[in-house]
Design an enzyme around this catalytic site. Structure first.
Site, PDB file in Angstrom:
ATOM      1  N   THR A  34     -24.771  -1.908  12.548  1.00  0.00           N
ATOM      2  CA  THR A  34     -26.710  -2.249  12.868  1.00  0.00           C
ATOM      3  C   THR A  34     -26.389  -1.189  14.236  1.00  0.00           C
ATOM      4  OG1 THR A  34     -26.194  -4.463  12.374  1.00  0.00           O
ATOM      5  CG2 THR A  34     -28.126  -3.648  14.110  1.00  0.00           C
ATOM      6  N   TYR A  47     -33.207  -3.493   7.836  1.00  0.00           N
ATOM      7  CA  TYR A  47     -33.411  -2.286   8.898  1.00  0.00           C
ATOM      8  C   TYR A  47     -32.103  -2.491   7.631  1.00  0.00           C
ATOM      9  CZ  TYR A  47     -29.409  -5.445  10.927  1.00  0.00           C
ATOM     10  OH  TYR A  47     -28.293  -5.559  11.035  1.00  0.00           O
ATOM     11  N   SER A  80     -20.623  -3.119   7.554  1.00  0.00           N
ATOM     12  CA  SER A  80     -19.354  -3.607   8.302  1.00  0.00           C
ATOM     13  C   SER A  80     -19.134  -4.983   7.265  1.00  0.00           C
ATOM     14  CB  SER A  80     -18.967  -4.172   9.559  1.00  0.00           C
ATOM     15  OG  SER A  80     -19.018  -5.420   9.888  1.00  0.00           O
ATOM     16  N   GLN A  81     -20.374  -5.287   6.535  1.00  0.00           N
ATOM     17  CA  GLN A  81     -20.027  -5.887   5.025  1.00  0.00           C
ATOM     18  C   GLN A  81     -19.038  -5.152   4.293  1.00  0.00           C
ATOM     19  OE1 GLN A  81     -22.699  -5.121   6.915  1.00  0.00           O
ATOM     20  NE2 GLN A  81     -23.839  -5.189   5.034  1.00  0.00           N
ATOM     21  N   THR A 113     -21.037  -6.482  13.236  1.00  0.00           N
ATOM     22  CA  THR A 113     -20.738  -7.117  13.834  1.00  0.00           C
ATOM     23  C   THR A 113     -19.982  -8.346  12.947  1.00  0.00           C
ATOM     24  OG1 THR A 113     -22.845  -8.170  13.929  1.00  0.00           O
ATOM     25  CG2 THR A 113     -22.073  -7.592  16.054  1.00  0.00           C
ATOM     26  N   ASP A 114     -20.599  -7.562  11.722  1.00  0.00           N
ATOM     27  CA  ASP A 114     -20.127  -9.225  10.846  1.00  0.00           C
ATOM     28  C   ASP A 114     -18.158  -9.312  10.965  1.00  0.00           C
ATOM     29  OD1 ASP A 114     -22.833  -8.989   9.969  1.00  0.00           O
ATOM     30  OD2 ASP A 114     -22.884  -8.646   8.160  1.00  0.00           O
ATOM     31  N   LYS A 186     -18.268 -14.093  14.830  1.00  0.00           N
ATOM     32  CA  LYS A 186     -19.263 -14.231  15.501  1.00  0.00           C
ATOM     33  C   LYS A 186     -19.880 -15.778  15.176  1.00  0.00           C
ATOM     34  CE  LYS A 186     -22.931 -11.310  13.502  1.00  0.00           C
ATOM     35  NZ  LYS A 186     -23.239 -10.463  12.719  1.00  0.00           N
ATOM     36  N   GLU A 307      -2.239 -34.329   6.954  1.00  0.00           N
ATOM     37  CA  GLU A 307      -2.782 -34.713   5.780  1.00  0.00           C
ATOM     38  C   GLU A 307      -1.922 -34.315   4.871  1.00  0.00           C
ATOM     39  OE1 GLU A 307      -6.495 -36.899   5.689  1.00  0.00           O
ATOM     40  OE2 GLU A 307      -6.319 -35.460   6.708  1.00  0.00           O
TER      41      GLU A 307
END
Ligand code: ASP
Length: 350
Positions: A34, A47, A80-81, A113-114, A186, A307
């Site tokens: 971004t 965007y 960054s996805q 940032t993702d 994030k 567990e």
């Protein structure tokens, strides 16, 4: 003779002055996100990430030239996805080259940032240098009202030139804060104040162009890391399976059928499986596919032998790593060993 002496003295004085005033050499590697995004109108939330190039990013914040001798390069220009193993390998190799062969004093990476936390952790385990490596991004595109990219980039350069940021691993610099690669997460989908360091908090902050460090990480990283990607062209295949009530075993089975090398469970609670998923996981481990238990809970460790009896089933507990970072460590661990006990040791150390 006298003449020669004074010429020499002047030359030495000049060299010393230039040497003393020389600014740290910082390279900025742009990868998109971004921070390089453009929206249709400055007030719109619609965007596209990864649109403008490195020069536009640098031009938006000429003040960085007061801090360092800056140069830039564009590695990729993606949201960054779409970050992937191939870009990670390229990035780690390039950062090592810049710091260990090309004489740079620090590297700043602009990044979406993702998946910034995953890239930061990957570099934390694969960069072989004490010099600062700082990731910066933004939550608002470059042409938005009150875009946060320029300030984040300025602060990242301030961190990269600071001796205080040496030897503490790879950091993310967002919203005036410095966050450690292992703990950074994030937490908010759209706010500028989205990155947090979990229960251990932030590692420091930037104020008036100065880095202030509050604590140092206690896990192994960078120069102490055994992971070496310099000769690797690809990474082992590791997928993540999400846990939920009445979960389907199909995703876990699909990874097994596709011959993945490892699977991370984003389990419920303390890394617990739904019963059908558990059955597939046991069979997968018996076939040599490594299973790491992490949790979909945002905070708290996934404990060994709680567990789930990890010793019995040869599962690995992710401890303080969230699923996406457990995936990073498992991929790197699998470049060294397929022994679940040794992999568990890596999770204790890194
Ligand atoms: N989707 C964007 C990216 O990760 C979001 C951002 O950069 O804030 O590239």
């Amino acid at each position: 003779m006298k003449h020669l002496k004074s010429i020499l003295l002047v030359a030495v004085a000049l060299l010393v002055t230039v040497g003393l005033s020389a600014k740290p050499k910082i390279r900025i590697i742009a990868t998109g996100g971004t921070i390089a995004g453009i929206s249709t109108t400055s007030a719109s939330s619609a965007y596209t990430a990864g649109q403008v190039g490195i020069q536009t990013l640098l031009d938006a914040v000429p003040q960085i030239l007061n801090l360092a001798d800056i140069s830039g390069e564009q590695l990729v220009n993606i949201g960054s996805q779409d970050m992937n193993d191939e870009v990670w390998l390229k990035l780690a190799k390039r950062v090592n080259e810049l710091l260990n062969k090309e004489g740079y004093d620090g590297v700043v990476i602009t990044h979406g940032t993702d998946t910034m936390e995953e890239t930061a952790y990957f570099l934390n385990l694969t960069v072989k240098s004490d010099k600062p490596v700082i990731l910066a991004g933004s939550m608002r595109p470059s042409n938005a009202i009150s875009a946060d990219g320029p300030a984040n980039l300025y602060n990242a350069v301030a961190a990269a030139v600071s001796p205080k940021c040496r030897g503490i691993g790879v950091l993310c610099c967002m919203n005036n804060q410095l966050l450690d690669a292992k703990t950074v997460i994030k937490t908010h989908t759209i706010d500028c104040d989205t990155f947090e360091g979990g229960p251990s908090g932030i590692i420091g902050y930037i104020y008036n162009g100065e880095a202030h460090i509050l604590q140092t990480p206690n896990n192994k990283h960078t120069k102490e890391s055994v992971f070496d990607v310099s000769k690797l062209e690809k990474l082992p295949k590791v997928g993540i399976v999400y846990g939920y009530a009445n979960a389907s075993a199909l995703p876990m089975q699909a990874f097994v059928d596709a011959k993945f090398d490892g699977i991370v469970l984003a389990g419920v609670g303390d890394g617990n499986f739904y019963k059908d998923v558990f059955e597939v996981a046991v069979k997968a481990q018996n076939k040599g596919i490594q299973i790491v238990r992490s949790s979909r809970c945002p905070t708290g460790p996934t404990c060994l032998n709680s567990e789930v009896d990890d010793e019995k089933y040869h599962f690995v507990a992710a401890l303080n790593l969230n699923p996406q970072k457990a995936r990073v460590l498992l991929m790197l661990a699998l470049t060294k060993t397929h022994d679940w006990k040794e992999i568990q040791e890596f999770f204790l150390e890194y």
